[in-house]
Write a protein that holds these residues in place. Structure first.
Motif, PDB file in Angstrom:
ATOM      1  N   ALA A   1       0.636 -23.265 -28.460  1.00  9.80           N
ATOM      2  CA  ALA A   1       1.822 -23.822 -29.110  1.00  9.80           C
ATOM      3  C   ALA A   1       1.874 -25.344 -29.030  1.00  9.80           C
ATOM      4  N   SER A   2       1.255 -25.923 -27.997  1.00  9.51           N
ATOM      5  CA  SER A   2       1.344 -27.371 -27.806  1.00  9.51           C
ATOM      6  C   SER A   2       0.060 -28.116 -28.160  1.00  9.51           C
ATOM      7  N   LYS A   3      -0.994 -27.387 -28.531  1.00  3.99           N
ATOM      8  CA  LYS A   3      -2.299 -28.024 -28.710  1.00  3.99           C
ATOM      9  C   LYS A   3      -2.304 -29.089 -29.811  1.00  3.99           C
TER      10      LYS A   3
ATOM     11  N   TYR B   1     -11.400 -19.528 -24.179  1.00  4.22           N
ATOM     12  CA  TYR B   1     -10.868 -19.397 -25.543  1.00  4.22           C
ATOM     13  C   TYR B   1     -10.871 -20.735 -26.279  1.00  4.22           C
ATOM     14  N   PHE B   2     -11.942 -21.534 -26.062  1.00  2.00           N
ATOM     15  CA  PHE B   2     -11.930 -22.905 -26.582  1.00  2.00           C
ATOM     16  C   PHE B   2     -11.887 -22.970 -28.111  1.00  2.00           C
ATOM     17  N   LYS B   3     -12.343 -21.915 -28.791  1.00  2.00           N
ATOM     18  CA  LYS B   3     -12.287 -21.929 -30.255  1.00  2.00           C
ATOM     19  C   LYS B   3     -10.847 -21.876 -30.746  1.00  2.00           C
ATOM     20  N   LYS B   4      -9.951 -21.322 -29.911  1.00  2.00           N
ATOM     21  CA  LYS B   4      -8.532 -21.288 -30.250  1.00  2.00           C
ATOM     22  C   LYS B   4      -7.774 -22.469 -29.660  1.00  2.00           C
ATOM     23  N   THR B   5      -8.035 -22.741 -28.374  1.00  2.00           N
ATOM     24  CA  THR B   5      -7.292 -23.831 -27.713  1.00  2.00           C
ATOM     25  C   THR B   5      -7.831 -25.207 -28.092  1.00  2.00           C
TER      26      THR B   5
END
Length: 334
Positions: free
Chosen positions: A137-139, A168-172
């Motif tokens: 939500a904050s990325k 989960y670096f592809k998302k975060t």
């Protein structure tokens, strides 16, 4: 044939040379007043420490206006000429969750305060570290802040990276920094159960295999701290820092009922804190064997050898619970 032998020899030489350079030992310093005790100075000297990561201030939200504000800036009471200082700014995630956050203004004000502290204390820093446990939500705000900060500061920029942000670096996503520091602690929930929330090899195994795929170079932060979890009626009330376990064992108001739990036999005050009868204190600590176990697991799974192992945090209370040469032992695993 001779040519093949020579090539093999050169290859083995290169491999062996790549493994001879151990990471350096560094420390985080997380108090609001910088003043080293004799014991702390000895540890720095014994481990040839030349680099300190010092928390300069937190950034939170004003309780009324919800504007970002600096919290508890550092005050130096010692000359820092013998050390390379990396200012660390801890930004609460709720700051990055603000929908109307003025990212450029926040970056400018943060850099300005770092410069003011450096100027006042005659510190020249070439690197700044941002510590924020950003979420999906904050990325957006966080990644934009990192971009602005790097553009305006003209310094090397590092960032703390949590295990879930690796897996989960592809998302975060990955912040645009020069390097990251893997925070290899605070793995579980602070809870009234018997599990250690600071470190669990079982939990770590869920993330370790992801490290080889992470494209950003990572140094490593390892824990040397402990705390007590104050529990009442199976609910966590608060964390109690710097609890001396040996003193607790001798305290007639408490009874040790397991390897990690102490029970208040009667209502009492300890270190200014009130404990009701039957309250529990759960002690969570990191042993020297835990540190060696962490180092071995990380060495087997990191994509690259870290340049630094940064211990959290430099405090006489933490140091006295570990054997004198533990820090050198830990880096020798890499």
């Amino acid at each position: 044939m001779k040519k093949n032998i020579l090539v093999a020899f050169v290859f083995l030489l290169l491999v062996s040379c790549s493994k001879t350079k151990e990471p350096i030992v560094s420390f985080y310093y997380w108090k609001t007043i910088f003043k080293l005790s004799h014991t702390e100075k000895e540890v720095l000297k014994d481990n040839n420490v030349t680099k300190l990561y010092i928390r300069y201030f937190d950034i939170g939200l004003h309780p009324k206006t919800e504007e970002p504000i600096p919290i508890s800036p550092i005050h130096f009471q010692e000359n820092m000429k013998d050390f390379e200082i990396v200012p660390v700014i801890f930004i609460k995630n709720k700051v990055m969750l603000q929908a109307n956050l003025d990212i450029k203004d926040l970056a400018q004000k943060t850099i300005r305060l770092v410069e003011e502290i450096n100027t006042k204390n005659k510190i020249v820093s070439t690197e700044i570290q941002i510590d924020c446990d950003w979420t999906l939500a904050s990325k957006g705000n966080y990644l934009k802040f990192i971009e602005q900060f790097k553009k305006l500061s003209h310094k090397k920029l590092s960032a703390t990276i949590r295990l879930h942000q690796v897996k989960y670096f592809k998302k975060t996503k990955i912040p645009n920094v020069d390097s990251g520091v893997l925070m290899y602690y605070n793995m579980g929930s602070i809870a009234p159960d018997s599990l250690n929330s600071i470190y669990s090899q079982k939990i770590a195994y869920n993330y370790l295999k992801s490290l080889k795929k992470y494209p950003l170079h990572l140094d490593v932060a390892l824990p040397i701290y402990s705390w007590g979890i104050h529990i009442r009626n199976q609910k966590v009330i608060a964390l109690r820092s710097k609890l001396n376990v040996e003193e607790l064992k001798k305290d007639k108001n408490f009874k040790q009922i397991s390897s990690v739990f102490f029970k208040a036999g009667q209502s009492n005050y300890k270190n200014g804190v009130f404990y009701e009868e039957n309250d529990l204190l759960k002690i969570e600590a990191i042993s020297s064997e835990d540190l060696k176990e962490m180092a071995q697991d990380l060495d087997e799974n990191l994509a690259q050898t870290p340049n630094e192992i940064i211990f959290y945090d430099l405090d006489e209370f933490n140091i006295k619970y570990h054997e004198k040469n533990i820090f050198k032992q830990v880096v020798s695993y890499f």
